[in-house]
Design a protein around this motif. Structure first.
Motif, PDB file in Angstrom:
ATOM      1  N   ARG A  64       0.820  -1.208   0.000  1.00 57.82           N
ATOM      2  CA  ARG A  64       0.000   0.000   0.000  1.00 57.82           C
ATOM      3  C   ARG A  64       0.851   1.254   0.000  1.00 57.82           C
ATOM      4  O   ARG A  64       1.901   1.311   0.660  1.00 57.82           O
ATOM      5  CB  ARG A  64      -0.928   0.010   1.218  1.00 57.82           C
ATOM      6  N   ASP A 118      -0.134   4.784   1.120  1.00 61.66           N
ATOM      7  CA  ASP A 118      -1.251   5.439   1.811  1.00 61.66           C
ATOM      8  C   ASP A 118      -2.504   4.580   1.637  1.00 61.66           C
ATOM      9  O   ASP A 118      -2.512   3.425   2.031  1.00 61.66           O
ATOM     10  CB  ASP A 118      -1.447   6.866   1.296  1.00 61.66           C
ATOM     11  N   ASP A 119      -3.540   5.129   0.990  1.00 63.27           N
ATOM     12  CA  ASP A 119      -4.781   4.370   0.817  1.00 63.27           C
ATOM     13  C   ASP A 119      -4.829   3.603  -0.501  1.00 63.27           C
ATOM     14  O   ASP A 119      -5.781   2.867  -0.763  1.00 63.27           O
ATOM     15  CB  ASP A 119      -5.993   5.319   0.885  1.00 63.27           C
ATOM     16  N   GLU A 120      -3.832   3.778  -1.334  1.00 61.26           N
ATOM     17  CA  GLU A 120      -3.824   3.104  -2.647  1.00 61.26           C
ATOM     18  C   GLU A 120      -3.093   1.767  -2.546  1.00 61.26           C
ATOM     19  O   GLU A 120      -1.989   1.681  -2.008  1.00 61.26           O
ATOM     20  CB  GLU A 120      -3.139   3.982  -3.687  1.00 61.26           C
TER      21      GLU A 120
END
Length: 381
Positions: free
Chosen positions: A122, A124-126
């Motif tokens: 990952r 961050d949120d990706e």
């Protein structure tokens, strides 16, 4: 600190240093996979980078031979366990992947996997990748998974650093692409200025020669000699620019990898399915590789922009000591003889010139409603 802990920390340190050494995305992916397999003592490891079409833009394996990988066939899609890692974003530690309800089978040539440890990478949120290991080499508890909670924690640490290494590699490649684009723009301006000046002088000198032909043949002859000199200078400017504009990826990655990357980009950018396959191609002289790449680009442009094709297939195969390139589409096609008579489709002329310039041969097969095949063969160097 125990000897075991020191050994484990040394292994983690070596893996992280190896990842930080590389700037190319493909090299980083290979290093992550090899480091993970060695660190957790697994028989197999793989890492997939998802695309936007339910598949993988890149998929790297370790522990599988080239022959095995070729026999397995196309890259996997995002389904089953792989999909859960990408969409649920949590680790998957299984005693037997084959008994999981999400398991959907694999190709007959695929190695047999049992215990399984996988987790997303990952940024961050990706979710930028899915890393997994299979078949822990050490003994496994009765009915349990060979991979332990400590293995899962260790792989999680590795995945965090893998995300940083992969993100940095992507930023580097984008930066390099921007640098190349800026350099090409600069060269284009310089080329335009230099050649335009030469051509302007050439035109004026030719006009002067024409005016002097009748009343002063000797001076006219001198002016025509100047025309020839100016034309030679303009040709030299163009030749130097062409050499300087040789695609950087060819020098760094070679023809096969460059073509594969460009086809993957086109496949993502167009509704048509664009595929690439290559078998046994050896490195060729630089001029031949560039000519093959340019012809492939022109043929792909024609197929994707003008033919309405649903499928475009690019193949590059070894033939003797040389190679043969084919770009085949299932589009609208055309009548080649009619096109030549009408003097249209200058791309065909350009492709033939490129093939002839490196001692190669280009053929075009097409018919209305029957699609088009462009084939270029070059001899070995």
């Amino acid at each position: 600190m125990s000897q075991g802990h020191r050994s484990g920390l040394a292994a983690v340190s070596s893996a992280l240093l190896a990842m930080s050494r590389h700037l190319e995305v493909r090299d980083v992916l290979k290093t992550i996979v090899a480091s993970a397999r060695e660190l957790l003592d697994a028989q197999y490891a793989a890492l997939g980078v998802p695309d936007d079409h339910g598949g993988f833009a890149q998929f790297v394996v370790d522990g599988v031979s080239d022959a095995q990988w070729k026999a397995i066939g196309p890259l996997p899609r995002q389904h089953g366990i792989l999909a859960s890692m990408l969409h649920e974003a949590r680790p998957q530690r299984l005693a037997d992947v084959r008994k999981d309800p999400r398991f959907e089978g694999w190709p007959s040539a695929h190695p047999d996997l049992s215990d399984f440890l996988g987790l997303p990478i990952r940024d961050d949120d990706e979710i930028i990748g899915a890393l997994f290991l299979a078949n822990k080499r050490c003994g496994r508890p009765e009915g349990g998974c060979g991979f332990t909670e400590e293995d899962e924690e260790l792989l999680g640490i590795l995945a965090q650093h893998a995300a940083i290494a992969l993100t940095n590699a992507r930023l580097y490649e984008r930066s390099r692409e921007l640098t190349i684009a800026e350099e090409r723009s600069r060269l284009a301006h310089e080329l335009h200025d230099a050649v335009s000046q030469k051509l302007f002088s050439l035109r004026l000198t030719a006009q002067a020669a024409a005016a002097l032909v009748d009343r002063d043949p000797a001076r006219a002859k001198g002016e025509l000699q100047q025309v020839a000199a100016l034309a030679a200078e303009a040709a030299d400017e163009l030749r130097a620019a062409v050499v300087e504009l040789r695609p950087a990826a060819l020098d760094e990655d070679g023809l096969v990898a460059t073509l594969r990357d460009q086809v993957q980009v086109l496949d993502r950018a167009h509704t048509a399915r664009v595929t690439f396959a290559s078998h046994g191609v050896r490195a060729l002289p630089a001029a031949q590789e560039e000519a093959l790449l340019r012809v492939a680009q022109e043929a792909l442009h024609n197929a994707l922009r003008h033919s309405g094709a649903e499928h475009v297939d690019v193949t590059l195969d070894r033939r003797g000591s040389g190679a043969v390139l084919r770009v085949t589409d299932d589009g609208s096609g055309f009548e080649p003889r009619a096109v030549r008579r009408a003097g249209r489709h200058l791309g065909l002329v350009s492709m033939r010139d490129r093939a002839g310039g490196v001692g190669g041969r280009l053929t075009v097969e097409s018919a209305p409603g029957k699609g088009t095949t462009v084939e270029m063969e070059v001899p070995g160097g």
